[in-house]
Each structure stands twice: as C-alpha cells, then as structure tokens.
Scaffold this active site. Structure first.
Site, PDB file in Angstrom:
ATOM      1  CD  GLU A 147      -1.218  -2.272   1.888  1.00 18.42           C
ATOM      2  OE1 GLU A 147      -2.046  -3.149   2.445  1.00 18.42           O
ATOM      3  OE2 GLU A 147      -0.217  -2.745   2.155  1.00 18.42           O
ATOM      4  CB  CYS A 196      -1.281  -0.497   5.238  1.00 22.28           C
ATOM      5  SG  CYS A 196       0.737  -1.215   4.854  1.00 22.28           S
ATOM      6  CB  ALA A 245      13.235 -36.461 -10.984  1.00 26.81           C
ATOM      7  NE  ARG A 294      17.731 -26.720  -6.043  1.00 27.51           N
ATOM      8  CZ  ARG A 294      18.937 -27.397  -6.303  1.00 27.51           C
ATOM      9  NH1 ARG A 294      19.896 -26.746  -6.529  1.00 27.51           N
ATOM     10  NH2 ARG A 294      18.951 -28.578  -6.298  1.00 27.51           N
TER      11      ARG A 294
END
Length: 356
Positions: free
Chosen positions: A55, A91, A161, A191
């Site tokens: 904001e 904010c 994998a 990552r």
C-alpha cells in the site's frame, strides 16, 4: 460489471504480489493498485522483508502525478491492510490519512496482529470496504504464509524425479540424472521461491549437491541437511559456500562456524524438525530427497504439495523405487519435452486451491 472490474484489478494485484516471491518471507506477498475512474494511477507491491508494504509503494506511486485524484479513488489490495506497528507503521492508518474512500480486498489476513482489525479500523473511519474478491486465488497466493501461521510449521513441498518405470535412483555409486535441462531450470526457479531446501544424508553424499539456484535469478534458499548419524563429510559442496546450514541429527546440539547442529527427538523426529524450523521463522521448505526422507514426511502426513517429475523416456528396470504418495489430490500436469511434471496437494491443506 462492477464485479468483473473488481476481478481484473485484483488479478493485477496478484501479478504485482508475485514479484516479491522469494524476498518477503516470513511476510506475505501483497500487491496493491489504486484506480480512479477506470484508470490505474498507482501500483505497488511488498518488495523486501522489513521494507514498505504494498500500500505504501502504491500510494507513493500515485502521489507522483495524481495526488489530487487519490481522495476519489478505489484501492485494491490482495491481502487485508495491517492495523498494527511492526517493522513499518499500519497501512490502514496510511489509507485513512490519504482519505481513500473505498478499499477492495482479496482475503483477510489470519495473522493474529491483523485478522480483521485492518478492516475494522478502515470501516470505523468511514471507508467503504469489500472483502473476498477472488478470495480463493488470494488465499492460494499466500498458502505458505497461511499454513505457517495456522499450523505453526513451514509449508512443505516434496519434489523428486523418477524414471518411466518408477525409480528415483540407481543402486550403484554413480549419480542418476533423470530430468532434462529445461526442467532443471524450473526446479531452480522453485528453489528461488522457497525459504529453504532440504536433503538427506544419502543424497548429500552421493550427489554432492551445491543446493543453490544458479540456473535461475533470485535468492538461493537456506540449506538444511537431514543427517541423523552425522555421517556427511564437511568437505562436500553444500558446506563449501560458507552459507548458514542447519543440520538435523540425533547426536548433538551445537554451533560450529556457519553450521547449526540441531538435535531432534527420536520418537517425534519429523514433528520436532518442523517445530524447530517454525522457531527459525522458516516459512517454506522444498524437500528434494532422497527417498527415505521424502517418505518420512509422506507417512507422517506432514506435507502440503508434491511436484513429481517423470522422464517418459527413461527406463532403468532396477534401482531405488520412487516414494509412494498418499492422501494426495491432483492439481495439474505440465510437459517440458520428455518430462511430465505432476503437481499434487495434500487433501488436508485447505489453503491450496491450485498452482500459481
């Protein structure tokens, strides 16, 4: 028509918010857009942990050329504005100060210092507030933040994998390379988007990984090693960078240079690990193997998302079998050349509604 416009501007908030991925944790990713009569006059996002919130950047952007329009504009923000003093002022107070009459919010912030207080403060000042525009997407954007604060543990992403015939590794000493170069870059992007990366002792010894995201821009994750019997040599590459590294083990609690040895309880190992990571304010962890470590998290039911890469051309006929998921719900499947990448969520995590 108004709902459609709300959704369009909220989508822009999400786009902006994602620019902070990898930089703002343990804070949430947040984007904000200020709109005056169908024109965007200011944009901003939370860029860095400890820095100004979305904001603030948005209003500062609008002040450059549209100062006089702010008091008759609508502020769109992906997450409820804060109402407390943390590293930055509230904010909600800034919105009230600039007399912004309308605020449209993606979802509420469950963090105990906010959790409805931002909305209450705005409404008490006469601001018109709408909450819940594209709410599921807004929640999914900060699934790690919400999981961390709700379950008091990091958001856990499992990744591995495997070959087309279901093996994750060879039996011998030679490292088995399964995924292709395009998928490898995607993994390094993953990552960069997580706070920490974790591997087990066998993977560390056999693969000798660096555990950074050298194939993708951005910040490298904090390194975590699961080494119950402290058998991983200190001359491996994951220790060579002098990065702060956490080593979970059953033998000692100590700090030696950049290495933090954290002793875990034998009876509740995975829960103990997650509690320690929560205490370290590690909001998300990408677990890259090996099979035993991945299966420990699966069997404990303490995982949130799994990303499984299958090389459709790779067949080795024998080796180390891939982990077996349980309690999963499919999210999507994508293809990169010969690699099939399937995303799953743990059915028990209510914050995951898809994959960004």
């Amino acid at each position: 028509m108004q709902n459609v416009m709300h959704q369009q501007y909220m989508q822009r908030c999400f786009q902006l918010a994602r620019l902070g991925c990898g930089y703002v944790a343990p804070n949430p990713m947040v984007g904000a857009v200020l709109v005056h009569e169908g024109e965007i006059i200011g944009e901003g996002y939370h860029q860095q942990y400890g820095g100004p919130h979305a904001e603030v950047h948005c209003i500062e952007d609008a002040l450059k050329q549209h100062k006089d329009k702010i008091i008759s504009s609508t502020l769109y923000v992906s997450l409820e504005p804060c109402a407390h003093y943390g590293k930055t002022p509230p904010c909600a107070d800034l919105i009230i100060k600039h007399q912004i009459p309308r605020v449209v919010i993606g979802c509420s912030d469950i963090f105990q210092e906010v959790n409805g207080k931002g909305v209450q403060k705005l409404q008490a000042a006469g601001v018109s507030v709408t909450v819940g525009v594209l709410e599921q997407q807004a929640i999914g954007l900060n699934k790690a933040f919400l999981t961390y604060h709700t379950h008091k543990r990091p958001y856990i992403i499992l990744k591995w994998a495997q070959t087309a015939d279901g093996f994750i590794d060879s039996v011998g000493e030679e490292r088995l390379l399964i995924s292709n170069e395009y998928t490898n870059r995607l993994v390094h992007q993953w990552r960069s988007e997580t706070v920490a990366i974790m591997v087990g002792a066998h993977t560390a010894i056999k693969d000798n990984p660096i555990l950074n995201n050298r194939l993708w821009m951005g910040k490298s994750p904090k390194k975590i090693l699961w080494d119950p019997h402290l058998r991983v040599p200190k001359d491996l590459r994951l220790f060579a960078q002098q990065d702060e590294t956490l080593v979970f083990n059953r033998q000692k609690e100590a700090v030696e240079g950049n290495i933090h040895y954290l002793q875990v309880n034998d009876n509740e190992m995975i829960r103990d690990v997650l509690q320690r990571l929560y205490d370290w304010q590690i909001q998300s962890v990408l677990i890259e193997g090996g099979r035993q470590l991945l299966q420990l998290f699966i069997d404990a039911g303490l995982w949130d998302e799994a990303r499984v890469i299958v090389n459709k051309n790779a067949i080795i006929r024998s080796g180390v079998a891939a982990p077996v998921l349980s309690g999963q719900q499919p999210l999507k499947t994508v293809y990169l050349a010969n690699d099939e990448i399937s995303y799953y969520k743990n059915s028990n995590n209510l914050f995951v509604h898809g994959v960004a």
